[in-house]
Scaffold this active site. Structure first.
Site, PDB file in Angstrom:
ATOM      1  N   HIS A 193       5.169  28.056  50.557  1.00 49.54           N
ATOM      2  CA  HIS A 193       6.480  27.024  50.040  1.00 49.54           C
ATOM      3  C   HIS A 193       6.669  26.112  50.602  1.00 49.54           C
ATOM      4  CE1 HIS A 193      10.470  25.973  52.040  1.00 49.54           C
ATOM      5  NE2 HIS A 193      10.784  26.561  50.535  1.00 49.54           N
ATOM      6  N   ARG A 218       6.470  39.721  42.160  1.00 50.65           N
ATOM      7  CA  ARG A 218       8.044  40.882  42.208  1.00 50.65           C
ATOM      8  C   ARG A 218       8.167  41.830  41.596  1.00 50.65           C
ATOM      9  NH1 ARG A 218      10.114  39.093  47.471  1.00 50.65           N
ATOM     10  NH2 ARG A 218      12.831  40.276  46.863  1.00 50.65           N
ATOM     11  N   THR A 248      12.568  36.260  51.051  1.00 49.07           N
ATOM     12  CA  THR A 248      11.401  36.765  51.199  1.00 49.07           C
ATOM     13  C   THR A 248      11.075  37.469  52.229  1.00 49.07           C
ATOM     14  OG1 THR A 248       9.636  35.543  51.381  1.00 49.07           O
ATOM     15  CG2 THR A 248      11.194  34.694  53.450  1.00 49.07           C
ATOM     16  N   GLU A 265       0.038  39.478  44.682  1.00 50.76           N
ATOM     17  CA  GLU A 265       0.934  39.779  45.941  1.00 50.76           C
ATOM     18  C   GLU A 265       1.633  40.561  44.476  1.00 50.76           C
ATOM     19  OE1 GLU A 265       1.301  36.697  49.615  1.00 50.76           O
ATOM     20  OE2 GLU A 265       2.454  37.484  48.359  1.00 50.76           O
ATOM     21  N   HIS A 307       3.357  36.125  43.855  1.00 50.18           N
ATOM     22  CA  HIS A 307       3.749  36.927  44.469  1.00 50.18           C
ATOM     23  C   HIS A 307       4.427  38.116  42.726  1.00 50.18           C
ATOM     24  CE1 HIS A 307       6.431  39.683  47.274  1.00 50.18           C
ATOM     25  NE2 HIS A 307       6.030  40.499  46.311  1.00 50.18           N
ATOM     26  N   HIS A 329       1.981  34.097  55.610  1.00 46.66           N
ATOM     27  CA  HIS A 329       3.989  34.185  55.643  1.00 46.66           C
ATOM     28  C   HIS A 329       4.843  32.469  57.073  1.00 46.66           C
ATOM     29  CE1 HIS A 329       7.794  35.744  54.382  1.00 46.66           C
ATOM     30  NE2 HIS A 329       7.750  35.416  55.195  1.00 46.66           N
TER      31      HIS A 329
END
Length: 262
Positions: free
Chosen positions: A238, A45, A102, A70, A43, A215
């Protein structure tokens, strides 16, 4: 079932100390050498709290596994990914809030600029996936914009399962909205969340859209999702990295793969 390994939190450990370890490429090749991981998910971000632009460049240059990136519809990130010489196998567009710990839910498909970002990636030959809640309207949006793949947000399902079948409700970060619910209420809501995932996965199949999910999935709650035949891919990070801290990354990957690749 394809197993997508999210390695963001390998990099979280590095970024906490602003140092050079753990090495993201070492994690990549440990995953590859298990022969159980089908793709790597990261991801990128806006706040760069873990994955950095340089990580993207290094992974795309040498990765023997497909890379799923992502990201939000942020213009700077979109321009960066569209300019890459080595393209990701897909870009998964996700909602993003700088204050979130998250990702908190699926994408709002009415988001201004979303259509333009999808078009930008398609024009560069990059496959697009949308991270959505399991809702029919979101699936119709995907189909209308030639998006061939979606990833269903499984956070609601995962949190309910954890509250019911683990000690999550007794932990320091327990979800307050779930703590006061009775087991009967949790079971009913969990059943409904599962049914919605199953219904929308089937709906996606009939629309010609590949259904993925992710997720909050872990070694306990992932098993039920294997009962959904139209789900093709699970992205998990995770939980695997958390176990890897205790038992090592290779063993953590193999334990998860044993569950989802029966």
């Amino acid at each position: 079932m394809r197993f997508g390994l999210n390695i963001d939190h390998i990099v979280t450990l590095r970024e906490i100390r602003k140092t050079y370890e753990p090495e993201i490429l070492e994690a990549l090749f440990i995953a590859k050498n298990t022969h159980k991981v089908d793709l790597i998910t990261i991801h990128l971000r806006e706040d760069k709290r873990h994955i950095q632009n340089e990580d993207v460049l290094r992974l795309l240059e040498i990765s023997p596994l497909p890379i799923n990136i992502e990201c939000s519809i942020n213009a700077t990130i979109t321009d960066f990914l569209c300019s890459l010489k080595n393209k990701p196998s897909k870009v998964t567009i996700v909602p993003e809030n700088r204050n979130e710990v998250t990702t908190e839910g699926g994408l709002d498909c009415s988001l201004k600029g979303l259509e333009e970002v999808i078009r930008a990636y398609h024009n560069k030959g990059i496959e697009v996936s949308l991270f959505i809640d399991p809702l029919k309207d979101s699936l119709h949006f995907a189909r209308e914009h030639q998006v061939k793949q979606v990833e269903f947000h499984t956070g609601v399902y995962a949190n309910l399962h954890n509250a019911l079948y683990s000690n999550a409700n007794n932990q320091i970060h327990a979800i307050s909205a779930l703590k006061d619910k009775s087991p009967k209420e949790l079971k009913e809501e969990l059943h409904n969340a599962f049914l919605q995932l199953r219904r929308m996965s089937k709906e996606a199949f009939f629309m010609g859209i590949t259904a993925c999910a992710g997720h909050g999935l872990n070694y306990t709650n992932v098993k039920e999702l294997l009962k959904i035949p139209s789900l093709r891919e699970l992205n998990i990070g995770h939980s695997v990295v958390s176990k890897a801290v205790l038992v090592g990354l290779e063993k953590a990957i193999l334990e998860m793969a044993q569950l989802i690749k029966r």
